[in-house]
Design an enzyme around this catalytic site. Sequence first.
Site, short mmCIF file in Angstrom:
data_model
loop_
_atom_site.label_atom_id
_atom_site.label_comp_id
_atom_site.label_asym_id
_atom_site.label_seq_id
_atom_site.Cartn_x
_atom_site.Cartn_y
_atom_site.Cartn_z
N SER A 1 0.83 -1.20 0.00
CA SER A 1 0.00 0.00 0.00
C SER A 1 0.86 1.25 0.00
CB SER A 1 -0.93 0.00 1.21
OG SER A 1 -0.37 0.77 2.25
N LYS A 2 0.31 2.28 -0.61
CA LYS A 2 1.02 3.56 -0.72
C LYS A 2 1.45 4.09 0.63
CE LYS A 2 -1.14 5.45 -4.70
NZ LYS A 2 -2.23 6.22 -5.20
N ARG A 3 0.60 3.89 1.63
CA ARG A 3 0.89 4.47 2.93
C ARG A 3 1.99 3.71 3.66
NH1 ARG A 3 -3.99 4.65 2.02
NH2 ARG A 3 -4.40 2.67 3.04
#
Length: 477
Positions: A238-240
């Site tokens: 995930s991007k986060r």
Amino acid sequence: MSTAPRFRFAPSPTGSFHVGGARTALHNWALARRLGGTFVLRIEDTDEARNRPEWTQGIIDALAWIGISTHDEHFEGPHFQSEHAQAHVEAAQRLYESGAAYYCDLTGQEVQDRAKELDITGYDGYSRDRGLEPGPGRVLRFRVPDGHTIVRDAVRGDVDFDNSTIEDFVLLRGNGTPMFLLANVVDDIEMAITDVVRAEEHLPNTPKQQMLWEALGQEPPRWAHVPVLVNEQRKKLSKRRDKVALESYRDDGILADAMVNYLMTLGWTPPRSEELGSEIFPWSELEAEFRLEDVTLSPAFFDVKKLVAFNKQYIKNMPVDEFLAEVDAELPSDWDRERFAAIAPHIMERLERLGDAPGLVDFLFLPDGTDPEMDEVSWDKATKPEWSAGLLSDLIAEYRGLDAEQWQTDVLKATIEDVMERYEIKLGKAQALPRVAVTGRAVGPPLFEALEVLGQDETVRRLELAATRLQADLAPD
Ligand code: GLU
């Protein structure tokens, strides 16, 4: 008549280009090229709130970096979804007219309230038979037929969806704009797509999309859903949480070829891997051998350490000229490129990333008369043996005495071998002190090659400086 297959890659330009997207693109690219088909790039830019033009350019640049060129004969596009809004609305209209879709005037809140009241999830089909005309605020919903939808998936086999678990989904919002599912299918139909190869996260959409293809009177495409990429904790990348931007790996000195090769081995093993004990293969072989049927079903671990190990292999095996071209951006602009080229072949096999190169050889590029920064721990260790001072002063004398044309790797090595015999030590030990003296640290490129590049005057100067320093260390306080 069998027609050439048409694949597509349909990213949304809502952020930096994800490594998972790169893998999907490569799968489509490999298949389109091997099968003599087309790779269609469609930018799904209908989410105005999240789209930005620079992301579209980012996608094109990222694709170019991994070898998917807009100039290739198999490439088509980019097409922009936003330019087809008319076709999306017309298709919705046809579905409405044929009775495959109907209008509903419930608000989102009302749908939720009913679901709660009826103890169901989603929409209950409230307006199915109410015969509502289009009107402001009314959404168009697809009338999901009874029965089952079987999705024929090249990776997963037949996947059976019970239609009773699928609600009558929205095709047009209350303001008349098309939903993603509709736009995506209409574009695939318009672009004559025959094969949809994408990440597994889209599988829940697929029965709905297949129903739309059928309701629009079309034969659905061949589907393939490739397992998602996960991190070390087996969580979806995930991007986060994770570093997912392709360009961040590029900026870190990962080579495009290494990235491409690594991405292709996620969830798929090239056939000759076992026989050769390696997963390193050129694109030509990956492209020729990739088969969706051989993709595994389990999520694939995106292992940065393994990527770096691939990168190391690629750097090591690269032609020197190519290495010099790739590494150039990593080097300070004032470094003498010829001097760097002289040491380059000797450091290539030690680099994990291109960006490691400057730190390994910076001692060769100090302005005249500048002393290398000394790593004290390495210095203390290298100067500990009682023969240190003797070895150093003998070496200085020998190196100073060499003729200019003798300043070559093999002579430099033979010279130190003579000296170390006097002290009855081995080469590994004998090298440590001149290495620290000249480079300031304990590890680096092969010593004699480095000394050849550094040159006689500067080598002797640094050895003398070290001798002075050692004397000072040894002097009683
Ligand atoms: N725009 C969608 C995405 O980026 C594409 C889905 C698809 O490949 O059909 O996730």
